[in-house]
Design a protein around this motif. Structure first.
Motif, PDB file in Angstrom:
ATOM      1  N   LEU A 153       3.754   1.724   2.198  1.00 51.35           N
ATOM      2  CA  LEU A 153       2.671   0.644   1.946  1.00 51.35           C
ATOM      3  C   LEU A 153       1.826   0.535   3.201  1.00 51.35           C
ATOM      4  N   PHE A 154       2.561   1.243   4.239  1.00 48.79           N
ATOM      5  CA  PHE A 154       1.551   0.922   5.665  1.00 48.79           C
ATOM      6  C   PHE A 154       0.473   1.854   5.331  1.00 48.79           C
ATOM      7  N   ALA A 194      -7.268   1.903  -1.918  1.00 47.27           N
ATOM      8  CA  ALA A 194      -6.249   1.492  -1.148  1.00 47.27           C
ATOM      9  C   ALA A 194      -5.341   0.632  -2.109  1.00 47.27           C
ATOM     10  N   SER A 195      -6.068  -0.238  -2.857  1.00 43.31           N
ATOM     11  CA  SER A 195      -5.196  -1.066  -3.925  1.00 43.31           C
ATOM     12  C   SER A 195      -4.512  -0.209  -4.917  1.00 43.31           C
ATOM     13  N   SER A 226      -4.846   7.627   7.492  1.00 42.97           N
ATOM     14  CA  SER A 226      -4.044   7.120   6.400  1.00 42.97           C
ATOM     15  C   SER A 226      -3.744   8.254   5.276  1.00 42.97           C
ATOM     16  N   CYS A 233      -2.356   0.071   3.968  1.00 44.58           N
ATOM     17  CA  CYS A 233      -2.939  -1.005   4.834  1.00 44.58           C
ATOM     18  C   CYS A 233      -3.700  -0.436   5.843  1.00 44.58           C
ATOM     19  N   LEU A 234      -3.519   0.687   6.413  1.00 38.52           N
ATOM     20  CA  LEU A 234      -4.464   1.287   7.448  1.00 38.52           C
ATOM     21  C   LEU A 234      -5.747   1.690   7.059  1.00 38.52           C
ATOM     22  N   SER A 235      -5.933   2.050   5.602  1.00 44.40           N
ATOM     23  CA  SER A 235      -7.380   2.171   5.208  1.00 44.40           C
ATOM     24  C   SER A 235      -7.969   0.942   5.114  1.00 44.40           C
ATOM     25  N   ILE A 236      -7.299  -0.174   4.555  1.00 46.49           N
ATOM     26  CA  ILE A 236      -8.028  -1.405   4.530  1.00 46.49           C
ATOM     27  C   ILE A 236      -8.543  -2.067   5.861  1.00 46.49           C
ATOM     28  N   LEU A 237      -7.572  -1.881   6.760  1.00 47.10           N
ATOM     29  CA  LEU A 237      -8.067  -2.392   8.237  1.00 47.10           C
ATOM     30  C   LEU A 237      -8.876  -1.490   8.732  1.00 47.10           C
ATOM     31  N   ALA A 276      -1.564   1.483  -3.197  1.00 41.10           N
ATOM     32  CA  ALA A 276      -0.634   0.710  -3.125  1.00 41.10           C
ATOM     33  C   ALA A 276       0.333   0.300  -4.399  1.00 41.10           C
TER      34      ALA A 276
END
Length: 505
Positions: free
Chosen positions: A211-212, A96-97, A31, A215-219, A100
């Motif tokens: 925003l992907f 990540a937030s 990410s 999202c990759l980091s959170i996943l 975003a």
């Protein structure tokens, strides 16, 4: 073993080293590598729509760079201040937030969203907020990912017995290599994709598509399995020292002080050494000597001066390299870096660090010869004799030289990971990262002084189009030779003095 078998063996080294438990961590590195997806769109949007002057944009860049200069503060928080019982995962989610939020603000600015206009906050202030939020978010992720790269390694076997230290160190090196591969792969994938899509879907949608990345980091962080060390009390020496470091950098960034770069470098180096000494003093004496020697070698290797922009100016004006060809060079460099990292993974991680750095220094000096030769006209001879000229030589040189930067990071990160003290991993990585960044500052300062000795200047024009000054590249050859000699002699001397090749590290 045949050449084909050796090649196949090299290809399968990273594959064999890969563990499914590493994949979530690699998503976080991926990410970060993909963060360049929106950079082309942002550059054009700033130029066409934001309409801030150069001074305002530079001020924003100063504020956005600040979090990277105080990474040790983020590392200290990660090691000593758990949130909901977690010292790693929650911080990555927080980061990540923030990233975003930054992309949403950019999308709102590009799309003229009424909700942003109703706030009464100027576009410049909102852009500053977006830049700082993204910077803080990526620093959080970077610091925590580095710390988790040591904690994702299994320290015991399937029977619960401690693993051999050599095996653990090898795995630490392979995780660093896999992380660089993941980051480089992301950079290759998004290298031209963001620019191409911008023409089709526009700035607002590009920022929303970005925003992907968080999202990759959170996943990744939701799936990662690590062995977190117990929390420890807050080290106020690190926290206050890092805050002092950041405050000083801000002040010097905004005040026009003579020799400000040199002053920032010296004071910052002193602060980081002071903070590092607080961690190293807990090591035994033999380990202290090894770590100090390694830090000196790493710093020197990274601090060597370069040529500066003069060579690119000359290549544009004299060799007529256009932006498309420079783009081809960058794309080639990214792809070759991945291939070389993959194929030489075993060599990089198993050989002693001083051995790898020595041969990278030798290769770097050797691969500087084509650029020197181009300046002295070798392309004219090759075109007459062999039928290929400057562009082919530059392309081949880029293909050969480009992996060196990525390769050099693997032994450096491996060494940092090996010596990472339990319970202080994120602070240790943060301080060493700050030290590596300072080495690059030293390189820039050295480059500046080399360019004062051997002056290179390009042509400049008046507003009416008349020539104000002619280009002067007469001393570029001396500059290229001086940078090459320094880049070879100084690191080799430091390696010989502190980490000689006949000693294993």
């Amino acid at each position: 073993m045949s050449i084909l078998e050796q090649a196949l063996e090299r290809i399968f080294v990273p594959i064999r080293a890969f563990r499914l438990r590493y994949l979530p961590l690699l998503l976080i590195y991926f990410s970060y590598g993909a963060s360049g997806f929106s950079q082309i769109a942002e550059s054009f949007w700033v130029k066409e729509q934001l309409r801030l002057n150069t001074e305002a944009l530079l001020s924003i860049s100063v504020w956005a760079a600040l979090p990277w200069t105080i990474k040790m503060v983020f590392g200290e928080l990660g090691d000593s201040v758990p949130i909901f019982g977690s010292k790693r995962k929650v911080y990555v989610i927080v980061g990540a937030s923030l990233i975003a939020s930054a992309f949403v603000i950019l999308a709102g600015l590009a799309g003229n969203w009424p909700i942003l206009q109703q706030t009464g906050i100027s576009q410049g202030t909102l852009y500053l907020l977006s830049s700082v939020l993204a910077s803080v978010g990526f620093v959080f992720q970077d610091v925590m990912a580095d710390a988790m790269s040591t904690e994702v390694i299994e320290r015991t076997d399937s029977d619960g017995n401690p693993r051999e230290e050599a095996d653990i160190q090898h795995d630490l090196g392979m995780v660093q290599l896999l992380g660089r591969l993941s980051l480089a792969l992301a950079m290759v994938i998004v290298a031209g994709l963001g620019g191409w899509l911008t023409k089709i879907i526009g700035y607002e949608n590009i920022f929303l598509c970005s925003l992907f990345i968080p999202c990759l980091s959170i996943l990744g962080v939701l799936l990662v399995k690590i062995e977190e060390a117990p929390s420890r009390p807050v080290n106020w020496r690190i926290l206050l020292g890092g805050t002092l470091y950041g405050s000083f950098a801000i002040a010097m960034g905004f005040l026009k002080v003579p020799y400000s770069q040199e002053i920032i470098f010296i004071v910052s180096l002193g602060i980081i050494i002071f903070l590092l000494s607080g961690i190293i003093r807990d090591f035994d004496k033999d380990l202290q000597k090894k770590v100090i020697a390694a830090i000196i070698v790493i710093f020197t290797f990274r601090a060597m001066p370069g040529v500066g922009p003069g060579y690119s100016w000359w290549a544009i004006d004299v060799l007529h390299f256009d932006p498309a060809f420079f783009g081809t060079l960058r794309q080639t460099a990214a792809i070759i870096s991945i291939l070389v990292l993959w194929l030489f993974a075993d060599t990089i991680t198993k050989k002693p660090i001083n051995f790898v750095l020595f041969w990278l220094t030798v290769l770097g000096a050797f691969l500087s010869l084509p650029n020197i030769s181009l300046f002295y006209g070798i392309h004219n001879w090759t075109e007459q004799v062999f039928g290929f000229g400057a562009r082919t030589i530059a392309l081949l040189d880029t293909a050969a030289e480009s992996p060196l930067g990525q390769i050099s990071m693997i032994p450096l990160l491996t060494l940092i990971a090996i010596y990472a003290p339990k319970g202080n991993a994120s602070v240790w990585f943060s301080l060493m990262s700050s030290l590596l960044n300072l080495a690059l500052v030293a390189s820039q300062i050295g480059t500046k002084y080399l360019n004062k000795i051997w002056v290179v200047s390009r042509a400049s024009e008046n507003p009416d189009g008349s020539v104000l000054a002619q280009a002067n590249y007469s001393e570029l050859g001396y500059l290229l030779i001086a940078a090459s000699i320094l880049g070879f002699v100084v690191p080799c001397t430091i390696i010989y003095l502190f980490m000689p090749l006949h000693k294993k590290t």
